[in-house]
Structure formats: C-alpha cells, structure tokens
Design a protein around this motif. Structure first.
Motif, mmCIF file in Angstrom:
data_model
loop_
_atom_site.group_PDB
_atom_site.id
_atom_site.type_symbol
_atom_site.label_atom_id
_atom_site.label_comp_id
_atom_site.label_asym_id
_atom_site.label_seq_id
_atom_site.Cartn_x
_atom_site.Cartn_y
_atom_site.Cartn_z
ATOM 1 N N ASP A 131 0.843 -1.198 0.000
ATOM 2 C CA ASP A 131 0.000 0.000 0.000
ATOM 3 C C ASP A 131 0.882 1.255 0.000
ATOM 4 O O ASP A 131 1.637 1.491 0.949
ATOM 5 C CB ASP A 131 -0.904 -0.006 1.237
ATOM 6 C CG ASP A 131 -1.923 1.117 1.253
ATOM 7 O OD1 ASP A 131 -1.614 2.222 0.769
ATOM 8 O OD2 ASP A 131 -3.034 0.886 1.745
ATOM 9 N N PRO A 132 0.786 2.091 -1.057
ATOM 10 C CA PRO A 132 1.671 3.259 -1.148
ATOM 11 C C PRO A 132 1.339 4.373 -0.151
ATOM 12 O O PRO A 132 2.166 5.229 0.118
ATOM 13 C CB PRO A 132 1.458 3.744 -2.588
ATOM 14 C CG PRO A 132 0.117 3.249 -2.968
ATOM 15 C CD PRO A 132 -0.088 1.969 -2.221
ATOM 16 N N TRP A 133 0.162 4.363 0.413
ATOM 17 C CA TRP A 133 -0.211 5.390 1.385
ATOM 18 C C TRP A 133 0.168 4.966 2.805
ATOM 19 O O TRP A 133 0.704 5.731 3.583
ATOM 20 C CB TRP A 133 -1.711 5.671 1.310
ATOM 21 C CG TRP A 133 -2.160 6.672 2.323
ATOM 22 C CD1 TRP A 133 -2.023 8.025 2.254
ATOM 23 C CD2 TRP A 133 -2.775 6.390 3.593
ATOM 24 N NE1 TRP A 133 -2.528 8.603 3.398
ATOM 25 C CE2 TRP A 133 -3.001 7.617 4.239
ATOM 26 C CE3 TRP A 133 -3.163 5.223 4.239
ATOM 27 C CZ2 TRP A 133 -3.598 7.709 5.479
ATOM 28 C CZ3 TRP A 133 -3.755 5.311 5.481
ATOM 29 C CH2 TRP A 133 -3.964 6.559 6.086
ATOM 30 N N LEU A 134 -0.089 3.717 3.129
ATOM 31 C CA LEU A 134 0.103 3.236 4.500
ATOM 32 C C LEU A 134 1.580 3.009 4.839
ATOM 33 O O LEU A 134 2.017 3.355 5.936
ATOM 34 C CB LEU A 134 -0.694 1.942 4.696
ATOM 35 C CG LEU A 134 -0.906 1.451 6.110
ATOM 36 C CD1 LEU A 134 -1.671 2.462 6.937
ATOM 37 C CD2 LEU A 134 -1.652 0.131 6.094
ATOM 38 N N HIS A 135 2.323 2.406 3.948
ATOM 39 C CA HIS A 135 3.748 2.087 4.178
ATOM 40 C C HIS A 135 3.984 1.432 5.538
ATOM 41 O O HIS A 135 4.775 1.931 6.350
ATOM 42 C CB HIS A 135 4.622 3.345 4.090
ATOM 43 C CG HIS A 135 4.599 4.037 2.789
ATOM 44 N ND1 HIS A 135 5.153 3.504 1.647
ATOM 45 C CD2 HIS A 135 4.085 5.238 2.425
ATOM 46 C CE1 HIS A 135 4.971 4.346 0.642
ATOM 47 N NE2 HIS A 135 4.322 5.393 1.084
ATOM 48 N N PRO A 136 3.344 0.300 5.825
ATOM 49 C CA PRO A 136 3.507 -0.289 7.158
ATOM 50 C C PRO A 136 4.859 -0.964 7.377
ATOM 51 O O PRO A 136 5.309 -1.065 8.515
ATOM 52 C CB PRO A 136 2.392 -1.320 7.226
ATOM 53 C CG PRO A 136 2.202 -1.735 5.811
ATOM 54 C CD PRO A 136 2.474 -0.503 4.982
ATOM 55 N N GLY A 137 5.482 -1.427 6.315
ATOM 56 C CA GLY A 137 6.730 -2.167 6.461
ATOM 57 C C GLY A 137 6.474 -3.544 7.029
ATOM 58 O O GLY A 137 5.394 -3.826 7.561
#
Length: 192
Positions: free
Chosen positions: A75-81
């Motif tokens: 997800d490019p918005w969340l960027h959870p890693g």
C-alpha cells in the motif's frame, strides 16, 4: 493501459477486500463451530457437512488473512513495512486496532493449525484450546471497526449485527450449558 488511480489504490483495494473476505470467513467458521459445539442442528449427515464447511472456511480465512497482510505491505499510502504488519502494535496507523488484528491473525493461525496436531497434543487439550477461536472473531471485529476503512458503513455494521447476535447467543449457550460427563467404564474384577 491501466488507469493511474487503479495503480495508486489497487493495493489498498486488495487489502481492504481480503480483510473483509477474511472477516466473513472467520465469522462463518466460528458461527458454524459454535453451532456444532452446541449441537444446534441434529440431522443425519449434517454434522459431516458442517464440519467440512467449518474447516474450509477456517483455512480459506487464514489464506485471506495472509493476503490481507501481504497486500498491506504494498500500500503506497500506508507504508507499514514488514515490522508493522508482523509485530503487533508497531504500525503507525491506529496501532491498537492494527495490533489487535495482528494478534487475531496469529491466534487464528495457531488455533487453526493445532487441528492437524490434535492427536499429538491430545484431543482434550486441543478442544480446550479451540474454544478460544471465538477470540479470533472478536479481535477481527474490533480490528475491522477500529482500523477498517468500512467501519462506519451501514452495510458492515448491519453484517456485524446480523451475524454477531447469533454468534453471541451460541457462545453464551456454549459456556452456560453443562455437558453430561461420560460415565466411566466399570473395570471388571479380577477372578479369584
């Protein structure tokens, strides 16, 4: 050519869809499991069908949970890693609710997979462990309401209400109904 919006939101849509599918499958599995445990329906051949539905929904739910976590990584918005998806309460986005979802995922995997080790760990111990499956459902609902995009939608709240009431009733029945203890076999006396 794929529209830029689809590329931008595709991973979010995939994670959202897989999360909802996981919630539906866990709901079905837990509901059917509680119905079987409470011996709600007693018709010839029905228990075998319900057991198959219960097991397949649980396994498909585990796959959907895995897809949910994997697609969140992209997800490019969340960027959870990887840590945000794998370690509870470390994701920046609504960490408590995201963390509860991760705990629920681990619990689902543990409880679901113990079915295949029940002979090794003992059927009695497995049954006691398996009773915690309702916790997976509760954690999934709390995660969906706290971190899910669709938490405020009427259709999701209606789904949770329509399925939650019977699951709660079946759970109450399960924990309040005493099961008869099987009588012990009489041990034959030794001949004198």
């Amino acid at each position: 050519m794929i529209a830029p919006d689809v590329l931008k939101y595709g991973w979010w849509l995939a994670s959202r869809a897989s999360g909802l599918v996981a919630l539906v499958l866990v709901t079905v599995s837990v509901g059917v499991g509680l119905a079987m445990a409470g011996r709600v329906a007693r018709r010839p051949g029905l228990s075998r069908t319900l057991m198959a539905l219960h097991e397949h929904a649980a396994l498909a739910g585990l796959v959907a949970i895995g897809v949910h976590g994997a697609t969140l990584l992209m997800d490019p918005w969340l960027h959870p890693g990887a840590l945000g998806v794998a370690v509870p309460f470390t994701m920046a986005y609504r960490p408590v609710y995201s963390g509860l979802g991760i705990v629920g995922a681990y619990l689902a995997a543990f409880l679901g997979l113990t079915y295949y080790a029940r002979r090794r760990i003992g059927v009695r111990r497995w049954r006691r462990l398996h009773r915690a499956s309702v916790v997976v459902y509760v954690l999934g609902v709390v995660h969906a309401l706290g971190a899910g995009t669709d938490a405020s939608t009427t259709w999701l709240r209606a789904f949770l209400l329509v399925t939650g009431i019977p699951i709660a009733a079946l759970f109450v029945r399960r924990v309040t109904t005493r099961r008869p203890v099987p009588a012990r076999r009489a041990v034959p006396e030794a001949a004198s």
